[in-house]
Write a protein that holds these residues in place. Structure first.
Motif, PDB file in Angstrom:
ATOM      1  N   TYR A 114       0.854  -1.309   0.031  1.00 62.27           N
ATOM      2  CA  TYR A 114      -0.159   0.028   0.031  1.00 62.27           C
ATOM      3  C   TYR A 114       0.879   1.124   0.101  1.00 62.27           C
ATOM      4  O   TYR A 114       1.698   1.466   1.051  1.00 62.27           O
ATOM      5  CB  TYR A 114      -0.931  -0.015   1.412  1.00 62.27           C
ATOM      6  N   HIS A 126       4.800   7.385   1.704  1.00 66.34           N
ATOM      7  CA  HIS A 126       4.562   6.281   2.551  1.00 66.34           C
ATOM      8  C   HIS A 126       4.534   5.249   1.938  1.00 66.34           C
ATOM      9  O   HIS A 126       4.109   5.054   0.829  1.00 66.34           O
ATOM     10  CB  HIS A 126       3.579   6.383   3.665  1.00 66.34           C
ATOM     11  N   PHE A 180       3.779   1.010   2.626  1.00 71.32           N
ATOM     12  CA  PHE A 180       3.635   0.016   3.759  1.00 71.32           C
ATOM     13  C   PHE A 180       3.548  -1.470   3.058  1.00 71.32           C
ATOM     14  O   PHE A 180       2.799  -1.445   1.802  1.00 71.32           O
ATOM     15  CB  PHE A 180       2.094   0.089   4.374  1.00 71.32           C
ATOM     16  N   LYS A 181       4.109  -2.539   3.679  1.00 74.32           N
ATOM     17  CA  LYS A 181       3.719  -3.677   2.905  1.00 74.32           C
ATOM     18  C   LYS A 181       3.552  -4.707   4.077  1.00 74.32           C
ATOM     19  O   LYS A 181       4.089  -4.480   5.265  1.00 74.32           O
ATOM     20  CB  LYS A 181       5.311  -4.215   2.570  1.00 74.32           C
ATOM     21  N   LEU A 237       5.342 -13.912   9.394  1.00 76.12           N
ATOM     22  CA  LEU A 237       4.504 -12.296   9.029  1.00 76.12           C
ATOM     23  C   LEU A 237       5.747 -11.492   8.853  1.00 76.12           C
ATOM     24  O   LEU A 237       6.800 -11.483   9.630  1.00 76.12           O
ATOM     25  CB  LEU A 237       3.900 -12.116  10.190  1.00 76.12           C
ATOM     26  N   LEU A 262       6.429  -7.424   7.897  1.00 76.30           N
ATOM     27  CA  LEU A 262       5.923  -5.999   7.733  1.00 76.30           C
ATOM     28  C   LEU A 262       6.929  -5.129   7.062  1.00 76.30           C
ATOM     29  O   LEU A 262       8.129  -5.532   7.355  1.00 76.30           O
ATOM     30  CB  LEU A 262       5.333  -5.361   9.038  1.00 76.30           C
ATOM     31  N   GLY A 263       6.603  -4.075   6.384  1.00 78.20           N
ATOM     32  CA  GLY A 263       7.532  -3.265   5.806  1.00 78.20           C
ATOM     33  C   GLY A 263       6.970  -1.807   5.880  1.00 78.20           C
ATOM     34  O   GLY A 263       5.735  -1.613   5.787  1.00 78.20           O
ATOM     35  N   TYR A 264       7.877  -1.026   6.395  1.00 81.25           N
ATOM     36  CA  TYR A 264       7.294   0.619   6.153  1.00 81.25           C
ATOM     37  C   TYR A 264       8.342   1.626   5.791  1.00 81.25           C
ATOM     38  O   TYR A 264       9.441   1.321   6.325  1.00 81.25           O
ATOM     39  CB  TYR A 264       6.736   1.137   7.574  1.00 81.25           C
ATOM     40  N   SER A 267      11.697   0.584   7.936  1.00 81.25           N
ATOM     41  CA  SER A 267      11.455  -0.352   9.000  1.00 81.25           C
ATOM     42  C   SER A 267      10.897  -1.886   8.650  1.00 81.25           C
ATOM     43  O   SER A 267      10.036  -1.706   7.901  1.00 81.25           O
ATOM     44  CB  SER A 267      10.761   0.231  10.234  1.00 81.25           C
ATOM     45  N   PRO A 304       9.981  -5.224  10.325  1.00 81.91           N
ATOM     46  CA  PRO A 304       9.810  -6.056  11.289  1.00 81.91           C
ATOM     47  C   PRO A 304       9.354  -7.509  10.832  1.00 81.91           C
ATOM     48  O   PRO A 304       8.818  -7.500   9.764  1.00 81.91           O
ATOM     49  CB  PRO A 304       9.024  -5.658  12.373  1.00 81.91           C
TER      50      PRO A 304
END
Lengths: 796, 171
Positions: A548, A554, A556-557, A599, A601-603, A614, A616
């Protein structure tokens, strides 16, 4: 008659047009396009005139040239997907142009940010890092995997200064895959002392996918994939090449590499030869304290750690319309000495200087990896595309150590008497994928893949049984774009595998036990070094992810994946002493496939001169395979307790935080932290080989200089390696360290010829530090000390 | 809207990281037992066929609880991977055999500290009807604690047919 007129007049017309153009005076405009921050030339930037008509593209050195009329003052648009476009007017007087493009995303120099390339298998929603050729020149670490370890989230397990294997977020061995132009590299990755067997000077671009990739690559790709991409096809016909010379002070390395490329019409040829030759490496200590011994380190050099490497590769590619096919062939040979103090109980007599720092005596290992692969792509139906990869690989690994009897009754082998272990692995692989058109809102990939492996063994010792393994998988993935901001990628895969291991009965061992007075049951237990097994596995994997990007600032992943790994033959069937580890390891024939629920995540934040990332992750494994100490003593000499392969619930979590700040046009500051937490959820212990937390900060200064020195950059690096206190039982805690490195990169222009020189100064203060993942860690041997490296590259 | 997203995202990240670090079990034991050998000393000479047995004096300690120890004696004739020129010149006794000894003791189980003193290790004159080969040997001590942590150490010893240990030390 009419037809005749047509055939005559048309060429005549053309001739006339040409004449009319050439009657006007033209002049050649040439120039160079560079990154505004790193000052590095930009390849494949396109130059268009104001009407959008394509003029030309920059070459590998950022150069371009084209003809214009003398009185032209037209506007040029310079475009590259990773940079902001600029528009410049051609100056009447100045025909030599120099453009600076500002990158859309502030990035670590030599790192390309957009993880996608037209050659990569598919877009994913997991975190990726992508690096190019200049990254490997700038780092010039001992090998490919040691260079990759400089990237956030990647670590390497090193054996001295020659061989390393990579870990992605704490997952190494068979928990990650290296994919070279579509084919998964199969060597001896189950072993702690295996390397990648790839030439880092032969790499054009690598994408590292950090996270579950089983959907696309099947078994093993749980931790991620190191994807080696083929070279971009140049637009124009051209010939170019380069010669590289390198030298390193720490191990007296001398290396050279020669590459040559020809693009001619529909054909594209490439070849490269690289040789490396190095001596024993230096450590900043005079003695190593190991158990009760104080082992002297003569002249501060690790005895018998010299080595050599010869890599040859070539490729040929044919392109016609939308059809293309390429053959890649490569052979990588290396010979590496082992420190004799790490082989068996140390004996000080073996550590004395033997008259040379460049000889490779026993014990040592040799590896030869041969590979031939083909990648073909062609359109089918209306707007679908078929991509196929086929490959054959042969990996020959042998370990040599002076024949000695652990069992007094073992006869000396008649041939090759010092060959302790030998593995000869043949792998045949094939993948076929069907891609739908990418330009629609929805694109599909359907694929099948199969692999067949056959392993033969030799040597006077035994570690791994002979085996045959056949695996196959079928998958489908769907990429759905809701709008330009939101993408959902999901997919499903089914795999099937069959492993047959050959039994290995050791009559010498049986005899040893019966002679020593044990009963036949005990003797048989130890003498059966491997069981003949036939195991079938099936596995379901899949993933669903979101990408997104609400705006340019920005991103987001999120990706949730189920991944798997089939047990390896050594985990299933082998039994015996693992050399170097003094451990009796017992396979477990009841192992199930390892299943991970992952899981990621990416930002990412991009604004002005800031780029913050980032990423995690949390991985949960329901059947994590590990070596479990049983608390029972093995009756074999030279061994402690028995270890048995067991499965347990396990957790791995952590992530990376990266900050890049372009403080000034010529100053970039960056800092990144990588952290991995691991736990066996049943026993509470950490998982073996957990990488320590590492915090790296860089300050890079890049300048354009005069005519002679066209541009240069200096990179000052401070690295904090934190202590690793979370260990599996029978691992050793490792203290932390501070390391300081300095790199300088200078691009010269000598008689219009470009020369690139790189100067690296590693471990400036000659700090004696331990690497938790090093093969020599258990000896308390520090890592290589100060190292001054130089690399010269002459492009032609 | 964006700020809310970023906020939610960072909270989520932090929660995961805290969740992980807090579920760590604290009973795990990674400390290895400690072996301190008093006798035999490094380069000690052990007599072949000594009826008194080998004098073993050592202290085993662990932070939690010891489990067992194992002693193994094996030949160091090839010097494990010696370069050929440095190979130890063993006496040419073709009919002799290398001494092999392996035994496990579990009487220390549960103790935090154990002082070991015994003469249980016997080096006979011959094994399976063949004389024992004199020369360099490794005297290995392995120790395990209840959690499976293992440590080991080795002492270089010499097996000799000569009578007294003192005699050998003098030259």
């Amino acid at each position: 008659m009419q037809a005749y007129l047509k055939t005559v007049t048309i060429p005549l017309l053309f001739l006339f047009c040409n004449l009319s153009i050439s009657s006007q005076k033209t002049i050649t405009v040439h120039g160079i396009i560079c990154d505004a921050y790193s000052k590095e030339p930009i390849e494949n930037a396109s130059i268009e005139d104001a009407s959008g008509r394509f003029r030309t593209q920059t070459d590998i050195n950022g150069h371009f040239s084209f003809d214009v009329q003398t009185d032209s003052t037209e506007l040029l648009n310079v475009k590259h997907p990773e940079y902001y476009d600029i528009t410049k007017q051609i100056d009447r007087k100045n025909r030599s142009l120099h453009f600076h493009l500002k990158p859309k995303v502030v990035k670590l120099h030599a790192m390309t940010v957009t993880g996608q390339s037209k050659h990569t298998l598919t877009e994913t929603t997991i975190n990726t890092i992508s690096v190019n050729r200049s990254f490997f020149q700038k780092s010039n670490a001992s090998n490919l995997s040691a260079s990759l370890a400089k990237l956030p989230g990647i670590a390497s397990m090193d054996i001295g200064s020659g061989v390393s294997k990579p870990l992605i977020r704490g997952m190494g061995f068979n928990r990650m895959a290296v994919v070279d132009k579509g084919i998964v590299i199969q060597n001896q990755q189950w072993g702690a002392d295996h390397g990648l067997e790839l030439d880092q000077f032969d790499i054009d671009k690598i994408i590292i996918h950090k996270g579950a990739m089983s959907l696309f690559y099947g078994s093993d790709a749980m931790g991620g994939v190191v994807e080696i991409l083929p070279a971009e096809l140049p637009g124009n016909d051209q010939k170019w090449g380069d010669a590289i010379l390198t030298s390193k002070s720490n191990n007296d390395l001398i290396g050279s590499s020669l590459g040559f490329n020809v693009k001619s019409g529909k054909w594209f040829y490439r070849m490269r030869a690289t040789t490396l030759n190095y001596g024993d490496y230096r450590i900043p200590t005079d003695s190593i304290s190991y158990l009760t011994w104080k082992m002297p380190v003569d002249k501060r050099r690790m005895k018998n750690t010299a080595g050599k490497e010869i890599n040859l590769s070539g490729s040929i590619r044919y392109d016609k319309n939308k059809f293309n096919s390429a053959f890649y062939i490569s052979n990588s040979y290396s010979k590496n000495g082992f420190f004799p103090g790490a082989h068996g109980v140390p004996d000080l007599r073996r550590l004395a200087y033997d008259g040379s720092y460049r000889n490779i005596e026993l014990p040592h290992s040799t590896v030869n990896h041969f590979k031939i692969t083909n990648s073909t792509e062609f359109p089918v139906f209306e707007d679908w595309k078929v991509h196929s990869d086929f490959g054959f690989q042969n990996n020959k690994r042998a370990e040599y150590a002076l024949f000695h009897t652990h069992f007094p009754n073992q006869p000396i082998p008649k041939t090759n008497k010092d060959r302790e272990l030998a593995f000869d692995l043949n792998t045949f692989s094939g993948n076929i994928r069907l891609h739908s058109n990418d330009n629609k809102n929805q694109s599909l990939i359907l694929g099948i893949s199969a692999e067949y492996q056959m392993n033969k063994i030799g040597g006077y010792s035994f570690l791994m049984p002979e085996f045959e393994r056949i695996t196959g998988g079928i998958f489908g993935a769907n990429n759905y774009k809701f709008n330009n901001n939101l993408k959902i990628i999901s997919g499903l895969r089914i795999d099937w595998g069959k492993i047959s291991t050959h039994g290995f009965y050791d009559p010498i061992l049986e005899n040893y036990f019966t002679e020593s007075g044990y009963d036949l049951v005990t003797a048989n237990f130890y003498a059966q070094r491997a069981k003949a097994l036939n195991r079938h596995f099936t596995s379901l994997s899949g993933s669903v992810g979101v990408n997104y990007q609400p705006d340019n600032v920005h991103l987001f992943k999120a990706n949730l994946g189920r991944s798997f790994r089939f047990p390896t033959p050594n985990e299933l069937a082998s039994s015996g002493v693992h050399h170097g580890a003094f451990r009796f390891e017992q396979g477990n024939e009841n192992l199930k496939p390892e299943i991970g629920l992952q899981l990621d995540l990416g930002y990412e934040y991009n604004l002005n001169k800031w780029h913050i990332k980032s990423s995690p992750f949390v991985n949960y494994f329901s059947n994590f395979i590990f070596l479990n100490p049983t608390g029972q003593w093995s009756l074999l000499p030279h061994t402690g307790q028995q270890y048995e392969y067991a499965q347990s619930k396990a957790l791995m979590a952590g992530g990376e935080i990266e900050i890049y700040f372009q403080a000034l046009d010529f100053v970039q500051l960056s800092s990144n932290v990588e952290y991995t937490y691991t736990q066996n959820l049943v026993s509470g212990y950490a998982l073996p080989f957990s990488p320590p937390t590492v915090w790296t900060s860089n300050a890079i200064f890049s300048f354009h200089a005069g005519k002679f020195l066209s541009h240069f950059s200096v990179n000052a690096e401070a690295q904090r390696i934190f202590a690793q206190n979370q260990i599996a039982n029978n691992e050793i805690k490792t203290p932390g360290a501070w390391l300081f490195n300095l790199n300088g990169s200078f691009n010269w222009s000598i008689y219009k010829r470009q020369v690139i020189s790189e100067l690296q100064l590693y471990n400036i203060f000659d700090t004696a530090y331990l690497n938790h993942l090093s093969y020599y860690r258990k000896l308390n041997a520090p890592e290589p000390g100060r190292n001054i490296q130089i690399l010269l590259k002459f492009p032609f | 809207m964006k700020k809310i997203l970023i906020f939610n995202f960072s909270v989520f990240t932090l929660l995961i990281l805290f969740g992980i670090t807090s579920c760590k079990k604290d009973e795990i034991d990674v400390e290895k037992p400690v072996i301190q050998i008093v006798a035999p000393k490094d380069h000690a000479v052990l007599k072949i066929g000594d009826e008194h047995g080998v004098r073993l004096d050592m202290l085993l300690t662990d932070n939690e609880a010891l489990s067992s120890y194992k002693i193994n004696i094996h030949g160091n004739f090839e010097g494990h991977n010696h370069a050929p020129k440095q190979r130890f010149k063993a006496p040419a006794e073709n009919d002799s055999v290398q001494f092999e000894f392996t035994k496990v003791w579990t009487d220390i189980s549960g103790q935090k500290s154990a002082t070991i003193h015994h003469h249980d290790i016997l080096i006979p004159k011959e094994q399976n009807g063949k004389p024992i080969k004199a020369g360099p040997y490794h005297f290995m001590v392995y120790c395990l604690d209840k959690a499976g942590n293992e440590s080991y150490t080795a002492v270089d010893v010499i097996l000799s047919n000569t009578d007294s240990e003192e005699h050998n030390h003098t030259h």
